[in-house]
Enzyme design. Structure first.
Site, PDB file in Angstrom:
ATOM      1  N   ASP A 344       1.983  -0.470  -0.018  1.00  0.00           N
ATOM      2  CA  ASP A 344       0.683   0.190  -0.029  1.00  0.00           C
ATOM      3  C   ASP A 344       0.636   1.065   1.224  1.00  0.00           C
ATOM      4  O   ASP A 344       1.330   0.801   2.203  1.00  0.00           O
ATOM      5  CB  ASP A 344      -0.422  -0.866  -0.008  1.00  0.00           C
ATOM      6  CG  ASP A 344      -1.805  -0.240   0.028  1.00  0.00           C
ATOM      7  OD1 ASP A 344      -2.019   0.733  -0.712  1.00  0.00           O
ATOM      8  OD2 ASP A 344      -2.650  -0.720   0.807  1.00  0.00           O
ATOM      9  N   ASP A 538      -4.290  -3.594   4.087  1.00  0.00           N
ATOM     10  CA  ASP A 538      -5.738  -3.691   4.298  1.00  0.00           C
ATOM     11  C   ASP A 538      -6.380  -4.781   3.462  1.00  0.00           C
ATOM     12  O   ASP A 538      -7.443  -5.288   3.792  1.00  0.00           O
ATOM     13  CB  ASP A 538      -6.429  -2.351   4.029  1.00  0.00           C
ATOM     14  CG  ASP A 538      -6.170  -1.813   2.626  1.00  0.00           C
ATOM     15  OD1 ASP A 538      -5.758  -2.606   1.758  1.00  0.00           O
ATOM     16  OD2 ASP A 538      -6.379  -0.606   2.402  1.00  0.00           O
ATOM     17  N   ASP A 542      -5.827  -4.821  -3.346  1.00  0.00           N
ATOM     18  CA  ASP A 542      -4.488  -4.963  -3.910  1.00  0.00           C
ATOM     19  C   ASP A 542      -4.057  -6.404  -4.128  1.00  0.00           C
ATOM     20  O   ASP A 542      -2.870  -6.672  -4.313  1.00  0.00           O
ATOM     21  CB  ASP A 542      -3.467  -4.248  -3.014  1.00  0.00           C
ATOM     22  CG  ASP A 542      -3.597  -2.738  -3.118  1.00  0.00           C
ATOM     23  OD1 ASP A 542      -3.972  -2.270  -4.203  1.00  0.00           O
ATOM     24  OD2 ASP A 542      -3.354  -2.046  -2.121  1.00  0.00           O
TER      25      ASP A 542
END
Length: 661
Positions: A344, A538, A542
């Protein structure tokens, strides 16, 4: 070969985890009954070896032999000295398990039956001595957990009613202010509210250099304050601290069996069957009982059975010391076979603290109005992009209104009502779903685009950039050099994703992805049989992709949801820690297979030489013990070194329950 380790009960394990926040004396008491066992050798074991050795010398010198063909000393000493071996063999028969103790018992009984009393005694002494050496070797892992528990202070200085008082650490309450003096260990996770210092936190993050701490900095329990005094607001206590989570996660991990451990157990069993079968065949062909006994003795499988879990625990402990918590042996094994890594962008290869780079309003709308609308709508948002827009408006002293009816749509954007007007901020798909007509072509921006609409009218775009982490490109290159395919997944636009991918040296990337689309992309690769890792920095949206991956990896600054969903947690957001974790996993796998192939080669050659009459029982016993200790010592190369000033790695060896017990 029996490794001197005992399985601990579930209650005992819980007590050990609880002892993370118990007084130091309790920790010592709890471990005290094992002190001699962990840090030395039980006297009875040493006396047993000495007894057998003296008996062997007596038999060699023909001391007191009242019977012509039977050595009373040899027979009695073998039965008494070899009692642990015979006892284990009997238990294995009851449990219908084929182990080395059983094959050794057959060899010893056979040696006694043909009058090889000296041979039987020497073999017994070899086996008993090897047990002690193996126990000492594997016991290094168990001592490591005690070393870590010693890092927590017994008491702490707390500000209460305007006074600094010394209290037991387990009585500290969340929100209290802890005074940390120079040279003392920090007892809690918290935030610095006063003071300036440098903190040595290698025990938690693996960072070799002390980290500067000022007001607002985060500190971890178990780390050392080096210079000035600090006042810290306690946020997490006991087992809820990062330190406690490390111990808890690794102690859980050591009770989970990796698939390769099951393979090791099966292979050890097959080797015993093979040795017994070869012994029967040798006797049928040669009718030489000494060669037959040598065949049984020379085969050793404990190097596999004991060495495999030891290597896994050593790797988990070493990774934890580097700032990477692996939640089970199966995930370590998967990392060792890794061939695909999904990254990511936000918080993983970037800092996750984006800033507004450019504001481009539509004709007839001022920058002031565009920023005010977006910042007002995002005022209740926790998303990094939203916070960046709000921060930009505050710095520009643009008034921000309190939004109403705030709604966040994962991976798309937000909708809020500001002064009676519906304001939407997000990506193209988000605005289109609300009936807003978005221009087919939007001028190219650097960074991520946040499109803004008021009612049904498109108002313009705000470009938000996030700085790439130094060292991230090096980490990506290192993964590529390890023949691991790196793929970037991001919700950013194609142009923004391409810019970051070029900067990172990433060839494969997918842009404009919603969270569910990321999860689908990851799942597609796992279904093809690939070993896939998904890294999230973060933790905003996800978690589904983490779950779909073979190994989900959450960075330390991510959300609690991401860390709970992940199989590996990196303390901090250094991508190079992940690379080092993969290296450790691959090294662990290589060591295990070295033991596998080494044992097969030694046993095959040894059985062949013994069957041909080229190995006598004594030399066969020496090869058996020497090879097993060699392979077990090979596994100890992964154990963290013990240094009083740093963490030894939160691991124990209590779960090493080898096939050969």
């Amino acid at each position: 070969m029996k490794v001197i380790l005992e399985n601990e009960t579930h209650e005992h394990e819980q007590h050990r985890v609880a002892s993370v926040h118990a007084p130091h004396e309790e920790s010592k008491t709890e471990h005290g009954h094992e002190e001699g066992h962990e840090h030395g050798v039980e006297l009875s074991e040493v006396l047993r070896v000495v007894f057998v050795a003296l008996a062997a010398a007596a038999v060699w010198l023909h001391v007191w032999e009242p019977f012509h063909k039977v050595s009373v000393i040899g027979l009695a000493a073998t039965l008494i000295g070899g009692y642990p071996i015979f006892k284990e063999a009997f238990e294995n028969i009851v449990e219908r398990r084929m182990t080395m103790e059983l094959s050794m018992t057959i060899a010893l009984v056979s040696a006694l039956a043909i009058g090889e009393f000296f041979t039987a005694l020497v073999i017994t002494a070899f086996v008993l001595a090897a047990e002690i050496l193996e126990g000492l070797t594997v016991g290094r892992g168990r001592r490591a957990i005690q070393d870590m528990l010693d890092f927590l202070p017994q008491t702490a200085s707390v500000l209460r009613d305007g006074q600094t008082i010394e209290v037991p650490t387990q009585t500290i309450l969340p929100g209290e202010i802890i005074v940390i003096r120079p040279g003392s260990r920090i007892p809690v996770d918290g935030q610095v509210v006063s003071g300036h210092s440098f903190v040595e936190q290698a025990a938690i993050t693996g960072e070799p250099m002390p980290s500067e701490k000022t007001v607002g900095s985060e500190v971890y329990a178990g780390t050392i304050n080096q210079a000035g005094s600090l006042q810290v607001r306690a946020e997490r206590l006991g087992k809820e601290t990062t330190f406690g989570k490390i111990i808890e996660a690794v102690e859980k991990a050591e009770h989970s069996r990796a698939p390769i451990q099951k393979t090791a157990d099966r292979l050890a069993g097959y080797l015993v069957y093979f040795a017994l079968g070869a012994a029967v065949l040798t006797f049928l062909i040669t009718h030489n009982i000494r060669s037959t006994i040598s065949v049984i003795i020379v085969a050793g499988a404990c190097g596999i059975a004991a060495g495999t879990p030891l290597a896994i625990l050593g790797a988990i402990g070493r990774a934890a010391r580097q700032g990477s918590i692996i939640k089970g042996g199966m995930f370590l094994e998967a990392l060792g076979r890794l061939d695909t890594v999904f990254l990511d962008k936000t918080g993983t290869i970037t800092f996750g603290e984006p800033t507004v780079a450019q504001v481009r309003p539509e004709p007839g709308i001022s920058e002031h109005v565009l920023v005010q609308a977006a910042a007002s709508a995002e005022h209740g948002s926790e998303h990094p992009l939203g916070r960046a827009i709000v921060r930009y408006a505050e710095e520009a002293e643009i008034p921000i209104y309190e939004p109403g009816d705030f709604r966040y749509e994962v991976g798309r954007g937000i909708v809020a009502r500001v002064q009676g007007e519906r304001i939407a901020v997000g990506n193209r798909a988000h605005l289109l779903s609300l009936g807003v007509e978005v221009p087919a072509q939007i001028s190219a921006f650097a960074g991520t685009l946040a499109l803004v609409a008021s009612g049904d009218r498109y108002c313009g775009a705000i470009s938000v950039e996030d700085q790439v982490r130094p060292g991230a490109a090096i980490a990506v290159k290192a993964l590529e050099e390890m023949k691991t395919r790196v793929i970037l997944l991001t919700g950013d636009t194609q142009s923004a994703a391409e810019a970051v991918a070029d900067q990172m040296g990433i060839i494969h990337f997918h842009a404009d992805l919603l969270p569910e689309q990321k999860a689908v992309e990851v799942a597609a690769h796992t279904k093809k049989g690939r070993m896939v890792a998904m890294l999230d920095g973060d933790g905003i949206n996800d978690a589904p992709a983490l779950i779909e991956a073979t190994v989900g990896v959450a960075m330390g600054s991510g959300t609690d949801v991401a860390r709970e969903s992940a199989d590996v947690v990196l303390i901090g957001n250094d991508l190079e820690k992940f690379v080092e974790t993969v290296r450790i996993a691959r090294r662990c796998r290589a060591i295990i297979f070295q033991n596998f192939y080494g044992t097969l080669i030694v046993d095959t050659i040894g059985i062949g030489l013994a069957a041909a009459g080229l190995l006598n029982p004594l030399f066969a016993a020496f090869i058996h013990v020497a090879s097993e200790l060699t392979f077990i010592l090979n596994s100890t190369r992964l154990l963290p070194s013990r240094k009083p000033e740093a963490a030894s790695g939160p691991m124990t060896a209590s779960a090493v329950t080898p096939y050969c017990r």
